[in-house]
Design a protein around this motif. Structure first.
Motif: not given
Ligand code: GLU
Length: 549
Positions: A479, A482-483, A485-486, A490, A492-493, A507-508, A512
């Motif tokens: 999670n 994803k945070d 990324a946002e 970018y 999250r999904e 994107h995420v 990563s």
């Protein structure tokens, strides 16, 4: 003078064959038990086809509560090399093949049907050769090389079948007295079989693999005892397989055309012939065609190759059974987790035409086999391999045992274990980034989509400052990814990104990947969360900071 006297003159010290018949009695085995043997020459070289034969021999004996013998055929002493027997014993051992009887080291053997090296069975062969001479079924031949050459030339000129037979067999009908005279005069000779076969007649035989076969009868007076007193292959085959009470002779199909001769020899000697199974040669794809796999051209023809590469024995055995026996694949599909020893091999289902060897397929089988191993087993096997072939890896593994097992355990032992390792020689490359000692030398970073230095720096700094916590569980860790990324623009999904690609920088997964590459140098690794857990906080900081700077 009669045959008996001639025989005594030739082999004065030979024992009566009854002695051997009693010394090596019929075996007392359960009904259906198969006695098999692998009988290589001690050239030190085990061919992949030989290994295949040995696997079949070993397995059949095991399945039927029989006996598997390793016999060394060293009657051609020109072909011998030093420690040739030992190398064969070890070569087989590397594939888990241990004989019940026969050679177990260069000179060591076990079992009561020995000696198991033909050069030490001279007396035995001579006793049986003598018994044939006594019956008028063998005779001394005094042909010189020149004489034999002359016969061959005449046959060639007259365009007739070459060989030492019928009217061409110069000493076949030499009166006994004359033969005795020559021997007494010290003339050199060998002993030949006196064939009573007729080329015009056919013999029918049923081979377990090839089925019904038909050949002309043998009529050649082949050599049975050579000038050095040792037997030829054919004669030794008959005597040994009889006295060792072998029930099934499984051998390469280059011998199938010798069947008429062998059956004739067994009959002349008064032996019951064994059952024969002639296995097809393993082939190789070459330029769209097929050819025999060759010792000279193909490194994979030698079983030492698999050992050097670190392809596990289980994989090689499984692969060979796979190409040899049409029953194997369905069995494996139905029994994914059973040990190979549970597979019941059927000799008559072996392939009649040569199976084609395919390295890609073998490595695939190997990946599957290794995926089922525990991390401990992989550690042990890799270490064993490294001790012989890679000292750096050996040290690394020895000095970091517990740690290495954790590393090797990443994505293993679950329902979908990783399948990226096909051989022990690949292990080092696949785990090197987990060891500072060798990772430091690795300056190549495989960044993928995000290559801008500032962007990479930002992602890593933000991650360390705000999101990274070694104590997070996997879900929280993800999670937070994803945070991040946002925050950086970018999606999250991946799905969101695909729907509106213009709205995001990426994107995420791209985020990563940057973290993955920073930590490992690579964009493809097994589970990143597990990797990070094993690397630990300090090393994560230090690797990321290194890159930031
Ligand atoms: N020594 C023979 C070979 O290596 C053995 C053949 C057999 O198994 O009888 O070809």
């Amino acid at each position: 003078m009669d045959y008996k006297e001639l025989a005594d003159l030739i082999f004065p010290n030979a024992k009566d064959i009854e002695y051997y018949e009693e010394k090596y009695p019929e075996r007392n085995l359960p009904e259906g038990a198969m006695v098999t043997r692998f009988a290589p020459s001690p050239t030190g070289f085990v061919h992949i086809g030989g290994l295949f034969g040995a696997i079949v021999d070993r397995k059949l004996a095991e399945q039927t509560k029989g006996v598997f013998i390793l016999r060394i055929e060293d009657t051609d002493q020109k072909r011998e090399i030093e420690r040739g027997t030992e190398q064969i014993v070890e070569g087989l051992q590397n594939f888990g093949i241990i004989p019940d009887e026969g050679m177990i080291s260069e000179d060591g053997e076990k079992g009561i049907y020995g000696p198991y090296k033909q050069s030490q069975r001279k007396d035995i062969y001579q006793a049986y050769a003598k018994s044939l001479i006594e019956k008028g079924l063998a005779y001394p031949c005094f042909c010189t090389t020149e004489e034999l050459e002359e016969i061959r030339e005449k046959q060639e000129k007259a365009k007739i079948r070459p060989g030492y037979y019928g009217v061409w067999a110069k000493y076949r009908n030499l009166p006994i007295v004359e033969a005795a005279e020559k021997i007494k005069n010290g003339e050199k000779y060998i002993v030949r079989f006196k064939s009573h076969g007729n080329e015009e007649r056919k013999i029918k035989h049923k081979d377990i693999i090839k089925g019904n076969i038909e050949f002309p009868e043998n009529d050649q007076d082949i050599v049975i005892i050579k000038a050095d007193g040792l037997p030829t292959y054919h004669f030794a085959h008959a005597v040994d397989d009889h006295l060792m009470r072998v029930t099934h002779v499984i051998r390469g199909d280059e011998w199938v055309s010798s069947i008429p001769l062998h059956l004739e020899l067994f009959k002349a000697l008064g032996f019951k012939p064994p059952k024969y199974a002639h296995t097809a040669t393993i082939m190789k794809e070459d330029n769209g065609g097929k050819r025999k796999i060759s010792k000279r051209k193909d490194p994979e023809a030698a079983v030492s190759y698999y050992h050097e590469e670190g392809i596990p024995q289980e994989a090689v055995v499984e692969y060979l059974l796979n190409i040899a026996n049409s029953n194997f694949e369905p069995w494996r599909r139905a029994n994914k987790d059973l040990d190979i020893s549970e597979f019941e091999l059927q000799l008559n289902k072996l392939s009649v035409s040569g199976a084609v060897f395919d390295m890609v397929k073998l490595l695939d089988v190997s990946k599957n086999v290794i995926s089922k191993f525990t991390a401990e087993k992989i550690y042990d096997e890799t270490l064993k391999w490294a001790k012989q072939y890679d000292t750096e890896l050996m040290k690394l593994l020895e000095e970091n045992k517990e740690y290495s097992i954790r590393v090797l355990n990443i994505e293993r032992g679950n329902v979908k274990p990783r399948k990226d390792i096909a051989k022990w020689s690949e292990v080092k490359n696949s785990i090197e980034y987990m060891y500072d000692e060798i990772f430091k030398n690795n300056k190549e970073y495989e960044f993928q989509k995000i290559t801008d230095k500032e962007e990479i720096k930002n992602i890593l700094s933000k991650y360390i400052e705000k999101h990274f916590d070694i104590n997070d569980d996997k879900q929280t860790w993800f999670n937070k990814m994803k945070d991040l990324a946002e925050e950086m623009g970018y999606a999250r999904e991946v799905k969101e990104y695909k729907q509106e690609p213009d709205k995001y920088k990426g994107h995420v997964g791209d985020i990563s990947t940057v973290i993955r590459v920073a930590l490992t140098g690579r964009c493809n690794t097994p589970d990143l969360y597990e990797i990070m857990q094993i690397l630990g906080k300090e090393r994560i900081y230090s690797r990321m900071n290194n890159l930031i700077q």
